[in-house]
Design an enzyme around this catalytic site. Structure first.
Site, PDB file in Angstrom:
ATOM      1  N   HIS A 153       4.065   1.264   2.239  1.00  0.00           N
ATOM      2  CA  HIS A 153       5.236   0.600   1.664  1.00  0.00           C
ATOM      3  C   HIS A 153       5.866   1.474   0.580  1.00  0.00           C
ATOM      4  O   HIS A 153       7.094   1.570   0.477  1.00  0.00           O
ATOM      5  CB  HIS A 153       4.841  -0.747   1.054  1.00  0.00           C
TER       6      HIS A 153
ATOM      7  N   HIS B 241       0.858  -1.191   0.000  1.00  0.00           N
ATOM      8  CA  HIS B 241       0.000   0.000   0.000  1.00  0.00           C
ATOM      9  C   HIS B 241       0.892   1.237   0.000  1.00  0.00           C
ATOM     10  O   HIS B 241       2.119   1.124  -0.128  1.00  0.00           O
ATOM     11  CB  HIS B 241      -0.961  -0.049   1.190  1.00  0.00           C
TER      12      HIS B 241
END
Ligand code: AMP
Length: 285
Positions: free
Chosen positions: A38, A35
């Site tokens: 990250h 997501h």
């Protein structure tokens, strides 16, 4: 397109080629289901190094027997696209048998003390699994820098302690927590939440906000702040508190008073439906 490799030999080859070009190498360890949180770690890694290696590995040894290892979301094709968009230069997506060549008889890394409280108390063996897999990844990639998220506050402390104790030549960086517009910390586990649970989950962020406001208004008794955290969380019937702690930001030692120029962190874990969520915020920096 970003190269995706499965073997340590292929990682070493790509990293050696980068070093021959005089490049610095960074590592972002993840369990996939990527997501924006990250993506921000990868962007930070690119900022600090020339080659950002992203590992994608759902690590079985950090899950308890009753936890969500089997249903943990796996979405490699989508993850690889996100890695590429965020500027990663290499994706390392090994199998369990590659990472644990000796299966259940693996060599393990223990970081005592820090691993036994809070998350470690709720999830026995969790940090042993985390420390072990992260040291393996450090040995395979041999990065100059590794990036972790503040979202997993205790994890980042465990890794720093391991690196210092074992003299691992890597610099650890921590990137701030990326949140949804309403404040919920982004997490791969958020996709387990139904509509009602997604609303309830906001109680974690609300509790941290309430604690920060109390501190800004002069509250310095840690027990009062713990009570605010608990009350805000338990105002939602769908939320079951696991812990609400106010602790020294470097040692996680529980505090009684916020004075004396310490850095202080509030840490939360709660069950929302069948999903376990964590969050944290610095109260004093
Ligand atoms: P995970 O894939 O959940 O194991 O997380 C991989 C890395 O991403 C860890 O260093 C996490 O702390 C970090 N991370 C997870 N969620 C977030 C977030 N919302 N913001 C920033 N970093 C995150």
């Amino acid at each position: 397109v970003v190269e995706v490799v499965e073997s340590p030999e292929d990682v070493r080859r790509a990293v050696a080629a980068a070093r021959d070009r005089g490049q610095r190498v960074g590592l972002v360890p993840t369990m996939g289901a990527l997501h924006h949180g990250h993506a921000q770690l990868i962007a930070e890694c690119r900022h600090e190094t020339d080659l950002a290696v992203v590992s994608i590995f759902v690590n079985p040894t950090q899950f308890g027997p009753a936890e969500d290892f089997d249903r943990y979301p796996r979405s490699l094709d989508d993850d690889v696209r996100r890695c590429e968009a965020a500027g990663a230069g290499l994706v390392f997506a090994p199998s369990v048998a590659t990472v644990y060549p000796n299966g259940g008889g693996s060599t393990y890394v223990e970081v005592p003390g820090l691993s036994d409280i809070l998350e470690g108390a709720c999830r026995p063996g969790h940090f042993r699994g985390v420390a072990t897999v992260v040291l393996k990844l450090f040995e395979i990639v041999q990065p100059d820098v590794a990036i972790f998220g503040q979202k997993d506050y205790q994890q980042q402390l465990v890794i720093r302690r391991m690196v210092r104790d074992l003299h691992v030549p890597v610099v650890i960086r921590v990137a701030p927590t990326v949140r949804e517009p309403d404040g919920l910390a982004q997490s791969s586990r958020n996709r387990y939440l139904n509509v009602q649970e997604r609303q309830d989950a906001l109680a974690l962020y609300r509790a941290l906000e309430a604690a920060q406001q109390a501190v800004a208004a002069g509250q310095h008794e840690a027990d009062r702040i713990r009570q605010i955290l608990r009350d805000t969380l338990e105002s939602r019937p769908g939320v079951k508190l696991e812990y609400a702690e106010v602790a020294d930001a470097d040692t996680l030692e529980p505090l009684s008073d916020l004075g004396k120029g310490r850095r202080v962190v509030a840490l939360l874990a709660a069950q929302v439906g069948s999903t376990r969520l964590i969050d944290n915020a610095l109260l004093l920096e």
